[in-house]
Design an enzyme around this catalytic site. Structure first.
Site, PDB file in Angstrom:
ATOM      1  N   PHE A 117       0.877  -1.167   0.000  1.00 56.09           N
ATOM      2  CA  PHE A 117       0.000   0.000   0.000  1.00 56.09           C
ATOM      3  C   PHE A 117       0.918   1.222   0.000  1.00 56.09           C
ATOM      4  CE2 PHE A 117      -2.703   3.231   1.860  1.00 56.09           C
ATOM      5  CZ  PHE A 117      -3.930   2.978   1.272  1.00 56.09           C
ATOM      6  N   ASP A 189       2.476  -5.018   8.865  1.00 52.94           N
ATOM      7  CA  ASP A 189       1.300  -4.189   8.643  1.00 52.94           C
ATOM      8  C   ASP A 189       0.091  -5.121   8.589  1.00 52.94           C
ATOM      9  OD1 ASP A 189      -0.828  -2.801   7.459  1.00 52.94           O
ATOM     10  OD2 ASP A 189       0.542  -1.384   6.503  1.00 52.94           O
ATOM     11  N   TYR A 214     -10.513   0.870  10.987  1.00 50.57           N
ATOM     12  CA  TYR A 214     -11.755   1.187  10.253  1.00 50.57           C
ATOM     13  C   TYR A 214     -12.062   0.171   9.167  1.00 50.57           C
ATOM     14  CZ  TYR A 214      -8.190   3.508   7.344  1.00 50.57           C
ATOM     15  OH  TYR A 214      -7.069   3.777   6.614  1.00 50.57           O
ATOM     16  N   LYS A 215     -11.192  -0.832   8.979  1.00 49.61           N
ATOM     17  CA  LYS A 215     -11.459  -1.855   7.970  1.00 49.61           C
ATOM     18  C   LYS A 215     -12.241  -2.996   8.639  1.00 49.61           C
ATOM     19  CE  LYS A 215      -7.741  -0.173   5.114  1.00 49.61           C
ATOM     20  NZ  LYS A 215      -6.313  -0.179   4.788  1.00 49.61           N
ATOM     21  N   ARG A 363     -11.848  -5.349  -6.339  1.00 53.08           N
ATOM     22  CA  ARG A 363     -11.561  -5.968  -5.032  1.00 53.08           C
ATOM     23  C   ARG A 363     -12.864  -6.256  -4.307  1.00 53.08           C
ATOM     24  NH1 ARG A 363      -7.816  -2.903  -0.845  1.00 53.08           N
ATOM     25  NH2 ARG A 363      -9.662  -1.588  -0.878  1.00 53.08           N
TER      26      ARG A 363
HETATM   27  C1  LIG Z   1      -5.619   0.999   4.548  1.00 46.77           C
HETATM   28  C2  LIG Z   1      -4.127   0.881   4.672  1.00 46.77           C
HETATM   29  C3  LIG Z   1      -3.367   1.916   5.217  1.00 46.77           C
HETATM   30  C4  LIG Z   1      -4.032   3.224   5.596  1.00 46.77           C
HETATM   31  O1  LIG Z   1      -3.253   4.078   6.320  1.00 46.77           O
HETATM   32  P1  LIG Z   1      -3.917   5.355   7.016  1.00 46.77           P
HETATM   33  O2  LIG Z   1      -2.811   6.051   7.659  1.00 46.77           O
HETATM   34  O3  LIG Z   1      -4.979   4.870   7.938  1.00 46.77           O
HETATM   35  O4  LIG Z   1      -4.575   6.185   5.944  1.00 46.77           O
HETATM   36  C5  LIG Z   1      -2.006   1.724   5.376  1.00 46.77           C
HETATM   37  N1  LIG Z   1      -1.409   0.549   5.003  1.00 46.77           N
HETATM   38  C6  LIG Z   1      -2.129  -0.448   4.450  1.00 46.77           C
HETATM   39  C7  LIG Z   1      -1.453  -1.724   4.048  1.00 46.77           C
HETATM   40  C8  LIG Z   1      -3.497  -0.306   4.253  1.00 46.77           C
HETATM   41  O5  LIG Z   1      -4.205  -1.288   3.695  1.00 46.77           O
END
Ligand SMILES: *Cc1c(COP(=O)(O)O)cnc(C)c1O
Length: 404
Positions: A117, A189, A214-215, A363
């Site tokens: 990401f 992560d 939030y996921k 997705r």
């Molecule tokens: C959703 C996601 C993020 C989001 O980071 P935020 O700081 O909350 O915006 C980071 N890393 C991964 C792998 C994600 O899927």
């Protein structure tokens, strides 16, 4: 598999899900649990409006980061006192990378994944920019593997447990062991893991971990993230954002920073209390949930969807991008199609909500807490229908919004 032997069927009624919607985007923003509005009403009316500043103590707002951290630790295999809820995943990655480099002061390489990401990569780049001695090595550049890049200069390795695009799952225990053998610190992560996969951070001997709430944890839009640090590092929890919430005596208002003992040292400043109260309510849903049952049901749901879609949609040019074997993927299915953007918009218009990721990926995330096999069958049928009738070719499905 029938709906009646779904051990998690009782959880579905705990969520608001609009009539006619099949929600396959809990990997982006989980739905709202039904107990959230009541808790928010209490937080706003009783705690904020009436309790005012006394609520820091009376409602223990102050204790929220650690209290919520402990509840999440239970879901990811962490000990008590090893996890706090605070800030964003991006900010926590920054703290974790910096901390890892501090744990290995004689080393200067950080390994990250080119295909991770993007924020993970951007933050690693930002760290290297302000610490000139730190260099980045990226898995995937020129085909480089972790094995190719690991040597005695590597301080930290940042890996995504589940790939946000393909859903591919990494072997946490095995890779952590490999990273340790090379003398480096392992940071995981867990954004696409927490709430849907029973990882065992302690058992896998993970050093540090971060993730979103939030996921699949359904904490709500902008809910703060979590950061985990293994107890064996608690004597050395040095982080660069030395704000007063991480101070040993925050209300002594001393001029010099002195880190709080334990996981509290990873806090920085005042936290979004209302968001934390929503997350606290959302976590209640997990109280009687066995995460192993969640994983079993998650594998069954993704397998059902992949099988149905590949049986009926392959002829229309749909390709399975996720690993074929359920044991090798997280709780999502990624499909590739050159018109994936338009197809996804047509799906959303028909009430099947997933999302689109560049360049051509549709997705679909599957949370067994509120999805059942029947939802999966309907979603696969609607997708097939959209492809067969070429419904996605309608002009309106080509319009792009700011958020995909
Ligand atoms: C959703 C996601 C993020 C989001 O980071 P935020 O700081 O909350 O915006 C980071 N890393 C991964 C792998 C994600 O899927």
């Amino acid at each position: 598999m029938t709906d009646s032997n779904d051990p998690l069927a009782h959880c579905r009624g705990r969520f608001f899900l609009p009539e006619g919607v099949i929600y396959l985007d809990g990997n982006s923003l989980g739905p709202m649990a039904k107990n959230v509005p009541g808790v928010m009403k209490t937080a706003i009316e009783d705690e904020w409006a009436t309790g005012l500043i006394t609520s820091w103590n009376k409602a223990d707002w102050w204790g929220l980061p650690l209290r919520l951290g402990d509840r999440i630790a239970r879901l990811i295999g962490g000990d008590e006192g090893t996890c706090v809820v605070t800030d964003t995943t991006s900010i926590n990655i920054f703290k974790a990378l910096n901390l890892a480099c501090n744990l290995r002061p004689d080393r200067n390489i950080v390994i990250a994944e080119q295909d991770s990401f993007p924020t993970d990569l951007y933050i690693a780049q930002g760290l290297a920019d302000i610490n000139r001695h730190i260099e980045l090595r990226l898995i995937g550049v020129g085909g480089a593997t972790l094995d190719d890049l690991l040597d005695d200069k590597v301080a930290a390795v940042l890996l995504s447990h589940v790939d946000y695009r393909t859903g591919a799952l990494l072997d946490m225990a095995g890779l952590t062991q490999k990273i340790h053998q090379a003398g480096a610190v392992a940071i995981w992560d867990l954004c696409h893991t927490a709430g849907v996969f029973p990882v065992d951070l302690q058992g896998a001997n993970v050093d540090l971990a971060v993730g979103c709430t939030y996921k699949y944890l359904n904490g709500g839009p902008g809910a703060p993230a979590f950061i985990y640090a293994n107890k064996r590092h608690h004597q050395n929890l040095v982080q660069p954002l030395t704000g007063w919430w991480g101070h040993a005596e925050p209300f002594a208002f001393k001029p010099d920073f002195a880190a709080a003992p334990g996981i509290r040292a990873l806090l920085c400043g005042t936290q979004p209390i209302l968001s934390m109260r929503a997350l606290e309510a959302a976590l209640d849903v997990f109280d009687d949930v066995d995460m192993r049952a969640v994983r079993e049901q998650s594998k069954a749901l993704t397998t059902l969807f992949a099988d149905l879609v590949m049986a009926s949609c392959a002829d229309y040019g749909v390709k399975l991008l996720s690993p074929q074997n359920a044991a090798a993927r997280g709780s999502q299915i990624a499909l590739a199609h050159e018109n994936g953007f338009q197809i996804m918009q047509a799906l959303i218009a028909r009430g099947v909500i997933g999302d689109f990721r560049q360049p051509n990926i549709m997705r679909f995330g599957f949370s067994p807490l509120y999805l059942q096999p029947e939802d999966v069958r309907i979603a696969a049928k609607i997708l097939t229908d959209i492809l067969a009738t070429r419904e996605w070719e309608q002009e309106i499905y080509s319009q792009r919004n700011a958020v995909t």
